[in-house]
Write a protein that holds these residues in place. Structure first.
Motif, PDB file in Angstrom:
ATOM      1  N   GLN A 175       0.832  -1.200   0.000  1.00  0.00           N
ATOM      2  CA  GLN A 175       0.000   0.000   0.000  1.00  0.00           C
ATOM      3  C   GLN A 175       0.869   1.253   0.000  1.00  0.00           C
ATOM      4  O   GLN A 175       0.561   2.237  -0.679  1.00  0.00           O
ATOM      5  CB  GLN A 175      -0.945   0.003   1.190  1.00  0.00           C
ATOM      6  CG  GLN A 175      -1.909   1.174   1.167  1.00  0.00           C
ATOM      7  CD  GLN A 175      -2.936   1.094   2.273  1.00  0.00           C
ATOM      8  OE1 GLN A 175      -2.885   0.230   3.132  1.00  0.00           O
ATOM      9  NE2 GLN A 175      -3.874   2.009   2.250  1.00  0.00           N
ATOM     10  N   ASN A 176       1.970   1.225   0.736  1.00  0.00           N
ATOM     11  CA  ASN A 176       2.887   2.360   0.765  1.00  0.00           C
ATOM     12  C   ASN A 176       3.476   2.614  -0.624  1.00  0.00           C
ATOM     13  O   ASN A 176       3.579   3.766  -1.061  1.00  0.00           O
ATOM     14  CB  ASN A 176       4.005   2.114   1.781  1.00  0.00           C
ATOM     15  CG  ASN A 176       4.921   3.304   1.933  1.00  0.00           C
ATOM     16  OD1 ASN A 176       4.481   4.449   1.967  1.00  0.00           O
ATOM     17  ND2 ASN A 176       6.212   3.032   2.006  1.00  0.00           N
ATOM     18  N   LEU A 177       3.861   1.548  -1.329  1.00  0.00           N
ATOM     19  CA  LEU A 177       4.398   1.701  -2.678  1.00  0.00           C
ATOM     20  C   LEU A 177       3.356   2.291  -3.623  1.00  0.00           C
ATOM     21  O   LEU A 177       3.656   3.184  -4.416  1.00  0.00           O
ATOM     22  CB  LEU A 177       4.886   0.355  -3.222  1.00  0.00           C
ATOM     23  CG  LEU A 177       6.122  -0.240  -2.569  1.00  0.00           C
ATOM     24  CD1 LEU A 177       6.422  -1.619  -3.149  1.00  0.00           C
ATOM     25  CD2 LEU A 177       7.321   0.677  -2.725  1.00  0.00           C
ATOM     26  N   VAL A 178       2.127   1.816  -3.509  1.00  0.00           N
ATOM     27  CA  VAL A 178       1.050   2.326  -4.356  1.00  0.00           C
ATOM     28  C   VAL A 178       0.794   3.801  -4.053  1.00  0.00           C
ATOM     29  O   VAL A 178       0.600   4.614  -4.963  1.00  0.00           O
ATOM     30  CB  VAL A 178      -0.240   1.478  -4.196  1.00  0.00           C
ATOM     31  CG1 VAL A 178      -1.429   2.145  -4.868  1.00  0.00           C
ATOM     32  CG2 VAL A 178      -0.028   0.081  -4.765  1.00  0.00           C
ATOM     33  N   LEU A 179       0.822   4.169  -2.781  1.00  0.00           N
ATOM     34  CA  LEU A 179       0.625   5.575  -2.406  1.00  0.00           C
ATOM     35  C   LEU A 179       1.735   6.464  -2.963  1.00  0.00           C
ATOM     36  O   LEU A 179       1.473   7.562  -3.449  1.00  0.00           O
ATOM     37  CB  LEU A 179       0.544   5.726  -0.890  1.00  0.00           C
ATOM     38  CG  LEU A 179      -0.732   5.213  -0.227  1.00  0.00           C
ATOM     39  CD1 LEU A 179      -0.598   5.255   1.294  1.00  0.00           C
ATOM     40  CD2 LEU A 179      -1.933   6.006  -0.687  1.00  0.00           C
ATOM     41  N   ARG A 180       2.964   5.984  -2.895  1.00  0.00           N
ATOM     42  CA  ARG A 180       4.087   6.758  -3.436  1.00  0.00           C
ATOM     43  C   ARG A 180       3.969   6.912  -4.951  1.00  0.00           C
ATOM     44  O   ARG A 180       4.190   8.001  -5.492  1.00  0.00           O
ATOM     45  CB  ARG A 180       5.409   6.084  -3.068  1.00  0.00           C
ATOM     46  CG  ARG A 180       5.747   6.248  -1.593  1.00  0.00           C
ATOM     47  CD  ARG A 180       6.892   5.376  -1.146  1.00  0.00           C
ATOM     48  NE  ARG A 180       8.078   5.508  -1.967  1.00  0.00           N
ATOM     49  CZ  ARG A 180       9.059   4.600  -1.957  1.00  0.00           C
ATOM     50  NH1 ARG A 180       8.994   3.521  -1.190  1.00  0.00           N
ATOM     51  NH2 ARG A 180      10.114   4.776  -2.737  1.00  0.00           N
ATOM     52  N   LEU A 181       3.595   5.832  -5.625  1.00  0.00           N
ATOM     53  CA  LEU A 181       3.398   5.886  -7.068  1.00  0.00           C
ATOM     54  C   LEU A 181       2.256   6.832  -7.416  1.00  0.00           C
ATOM     55  O   LEU A 181       2.362   7.665  -8.311  1.00  0.00           O
ATOM     56  CB  LEU A 181       3.127   4.481  -7.611  1.00  0.00           C
ATOM     57  CG  LEU A 181       2.879   4.358  -9.103  1.00  0.00           C
ATOM     58  CD1 LEU A 181       4.046   4.898  -9.907  1.00  0.00           C
ATOM     59  CD2 LEU A 181       2.622   2.899  -9.451  1.00  0.00           C
ATOM     60  N   ASN A 182       1.175   6.717  -6.686  1.00  0.00           N
ATOM     61  CA  ASN A 182       0.010   7.582  -6.895  1.00  0.00           C
ATOM     62  C   ASN A 182       0.389   9.054  -6.698  1.00  0.00           C
ATOM     63  O   ASN A 182      -0.050   9.924  -7.457  1.00  0.00           O
ATOM     64  CB  ASN A 182      -1.110   7.175  -5.940  1.00  0.00           C
ATOM     65  CG  ASN A 182      -2.430   7.785  -6.310  1.00  0.00           C
ATOM     66  OD1 ASN A 182      -2.848   7.746  -7.463  1.00  0.00           O
ATOM     67  ND2 ASN A 182      -3.111   8.356  -5.333  1.00  0.00           N
TER      68      ASN A 182
END
Length: 92
Positions: free
Chosen positions: A7-14
């Protein structure tokens, strides 16, 4: 990778994608090739699929670096557009 890490990776990408999309109006003011502006629409569509995407830490770091470089490259052209706007408003 656990759920929180993913989820952290997705948030950073987002965050990277949203940063670019938020600049859409400024980018249009640069009078860029229409194809580039069309790519922003593709980017918006991509964001709707973010939760299904699996990315690694290295991929996200690469995208963060690319986003930073993109913003750095735009600093001068965007500054010129802003200077032109200020000069035009003073002339009015």
């Amino acid at each position: 990778m656990n759920g929180n890490d993913r989820q952290n990776l997705v948030l950073r990408l987002n965050n990277c994608l949203e940063t670019i999309i938020e600049m859409e109006q400024e980018l249009e003011n640069l009078d860029l090739n229409r194809k580039f502006i069309d790519e922003l629409e593709v980017l918006k569509g991509f964001m709707s699929k973010m939760e299904k995407i699996r990315v690694s830490e290295a991929e996200v770091e690469r995208i963060e670096t690319a986003t930073d470089n993109f913003l750095h490259e735009l600093r001068v052209p965007l500054g010129q557009v802003e200077s032109s706007r200020k000069m035009f408003s003073r002339l009015q």
